[in-house]
Write an enzyme that holds these catalytic residues in place. Sequence first.
Site, PDB file in Angstrom:
ATOM      1  N   ASN A   9     -39.346  49.474  19.104  1.00 29.21           N
ATOM      2  CA  ASN A   9     -38.199  50.319  19.455  1.00 29.21           C
ATOM      3  C   ASN A   9     -37.308  50.426  18.220  1.00 29.21           C
ATOM      4  OD1 ASN A   9     -35.899  51.500  20.462  1.00 29.21           O
ATOM      5  ND2 ASN A   9     -35.254  49.714  21.657  1.00 29.21           N
ATOM      6  N   TRP A  10     -37.298  51.612  17.613  1.00 32.35           N
ATOM      7  CA  TRP A  10     -36.536  51.770  16.369  1.00 32.35           C
ATOM      8  C   TRP A  10     -35.044  51.968  16.609  1.00 32.35           C
ATOM      9  CZ3 TRP A  10     -39.979  55.729  13.194  1.00 32.35           C
ATOM     10  CH2 TRP A  10     -41.240  55.159  13.011  1.00 32.35           C
ATOM     11  N   LYS A  11     -34.674  52.159  17.878  1.00 34.99           N
ATOM     12  CA  LYS A  11     -33.260  52.444  18.209  1.00 34.99           C
ATOM     13  C   LYS A  11     -32.751  53.599  17.331  1.00 34.99           C
ATOM     14  CE  LYS A  11     -32.746  47.637  19.343  1.00 34.99           C
ATOM     15  NZ  LYS A  11     -31.844  46.632  19.841  1.00 34.99           N
ATOM     16  N   HIS A  95     -33.394  50.591  28.983  1.00 34.84           N
ATOM     17  CA  HIS A  95     -33.112  49.604  27.929  1.00 34.84           C
ATOM     18  C   HIS A  95     -31.678  49.107  28.125  1.00 34.84           C
ATOM     19  CE1 HIS A  95     -32.298  47.861  23.998  1.00 34.84           C
ATOM     20  NE2 HIS A  95     -33.608  47.757  23.856  1.00 34.84           N
ATOM     21  N   GLU A  97     -29.290  48.663  26.229  1.00 32.10           N
ATOM     22  CA  GLU A  97     -28.231  49.436  25.564  1.00 32.10           C
ATOM     23  C   GLU A  97     -27.924  50.714  26.342  1.00 32.10           C
ATOM     24  OE1 GLU A  97     -30.182  49.432  21.743  1.00 32.10           O
ATOM     25  OE2 GLU A  97     -29.958  47.250  21.756  1.00 32.10           O
ATOM     26  N   GLU A 167     -36.449  41.815  28.939  1.00 28.40           N
ATOM     27  CA  GLU A 167     -35.647  41.664  27.733  1.00 28.40           C
ATOM     28  C   GLU A 167     -34.309  41.010  28.088  1.00 28.40           C
ATOM     29  OE1 GLU A 167     -36.849  44.548  24.446  1.00 28.40           O
ATOM     30  OE2 GLU A 167     -35.483  45.643  25.736  1.00 28.40           O
ATOM     31  N   GLY A 173     -31.584  41.458  19.533  1.00 26.81           N
ATOM     32  CA  GLY A 173     -30.877  41.654  18.265  1.00 26.81           C
ATOM     33  C   GLY A 173     -30.007  40.470  17.855  1.00 26.81           C
ATOM     34  N   SER A 212     -35.699  39.523  19.968  1.00 32.96           N
ATOM     35  CA  SER A 212     -35.854  38.793  18.707  1.00 32.96           C
ATOM     36  C   SER A 212     -37.268  38.265  18.470  1.00 32.96           C
ATOM     37  CB  SER A 212     -34.812  37.661  18.615  1.00 32.96           C
ATOM     38  OG  SER A 212     -33.510  38.198  18.668  1.00 32.96           O
ATOM     39  N   GLY A 233     -37.571  45.164  18.450  1.00 33.45           N
ATOM     40  CA  GLY A 233     -36.566  46.022  17.826  1.00 33.45           C
ATOM     41  C   GLY A 233     -36.583  45.843  16.321  1.00 33.45           C
ATOM     42  N   GLY A 234     -35.685  44.971  15.830  1.00 35.80           N
ATOM     43  CA  GLY A 234     -35.488  44.797  14.389  1.00 35.80           C
ATOM     44  C   GLY A 234     -36.767  44.620  13.587  1.00 35.80           C
TER      45      GLY A 234
HETATM   46  C1  PEP Z   1     -35.092  45.824  21.584  1.00 37.50           C
HETATM   47  O1  PEP Z   1     -34.478  46.654  20.941  1.00 37.50           O
HETATM   48  O2  PEP Z   1     -35.579  46.134  22.665  1.00 37.50           O
HETATM   49  C2  PEP Z   1     -35.228  44.479  21.027  1.00 37.50           C
HETATM   50  C3  PEP Z   1     -35.894  43.579  21.718  1.00 37.50           C
HETATM   51  O3  PEP Z   1     -34.640  44.233  19.816  1.00 37.50           O
HETATM   52  P1  PEP Z   1     -34.863  42.928  18.878  1.00 37.50           P
HETATM   53  O4  PEP Z   1     -36.327  42.715  18.749  1.00 37.50           O
HETATM   54  O5  PEP Z   1     -34.205  43.302  17.576  1.00 37.50           O
HETATM   55  O6  PEP Z   1     -34.192  41.788  19.551  1.00 37.50           O
END
Ligand code: PEP
Length: 250
Positions: A9-11, A95, A97, A167, A173, A212, A233-234
Amino acid sequence: MRKILVAGNWKMHGSRAMVQELLSGLLDGTNKAGNADMAVFPPFPYLAETQRLLTGSSIFWGGQTLNPAAQGAHTGEVSAGMLLDFGCSMVLVGHSERRTIYAESDEDVAERFEAALAAGLVPVLCVGETLEERENGTTETVVARQLDAVLNRCGIEGFRRAIVAYEPVWAIGTGKTASPDQAQAVHAFIRDKFVSQDDIIAGQLRILYGGSVNGTNAADLFAREDIDGGLVGGASLKVADFLAIRDAVD
Ligand code: PEP
């Protein structure tokens, strides 16, 4: 043997140049036959470039959200049909967010899930508790409520072609990953909830862990019985980091 899904997920990150670099790197790194499917979820403006670069490859791509309406006066929104026009096969729904920053309720999320299914997209339903909810001991209540909103609208049949991503909000994040035991416990809870309605759908359901995930912790997470991959994500924004997670599968 189950096939793990490693999804990025590049957000709201990236640029046209980054998309080209990242996807070329992933394509170079996907020659290895492995036991992992890969998917990316770029921002909407980069879906055309993603389609151009990934068509014919084994990597799936999708949108980060969708509006449940087919079309209309919804400034800034994107429909399932528009995602299909750019070759998407999946879409993230709910998600954390979207739930917190954009105030999507459980019912809003269920409506988006239903619209995705109706269009032939695979919805990736994100669920998870906040730190406060975990500390209050209400993790299972919260996750059950989020799943029930979708089950009430689409039934267990709705999950035949869907993916669930657990999640925990406190792990997204933050660099704080749920331990494999913590994640497995919630994944087992989710699968058991579906088993009571249809054990075949429950057994085939892919339940991803997100929060993470990185190349160091992925192998221990993916080794757990009910963890069928990761929503990343990251670490999905750097080719080497994302491929290290994919390589943790084997
Ligand atoms: C996400 O954006 O769904 C996520 C899990 O981010 P990260 O891996 O950065 O925690």
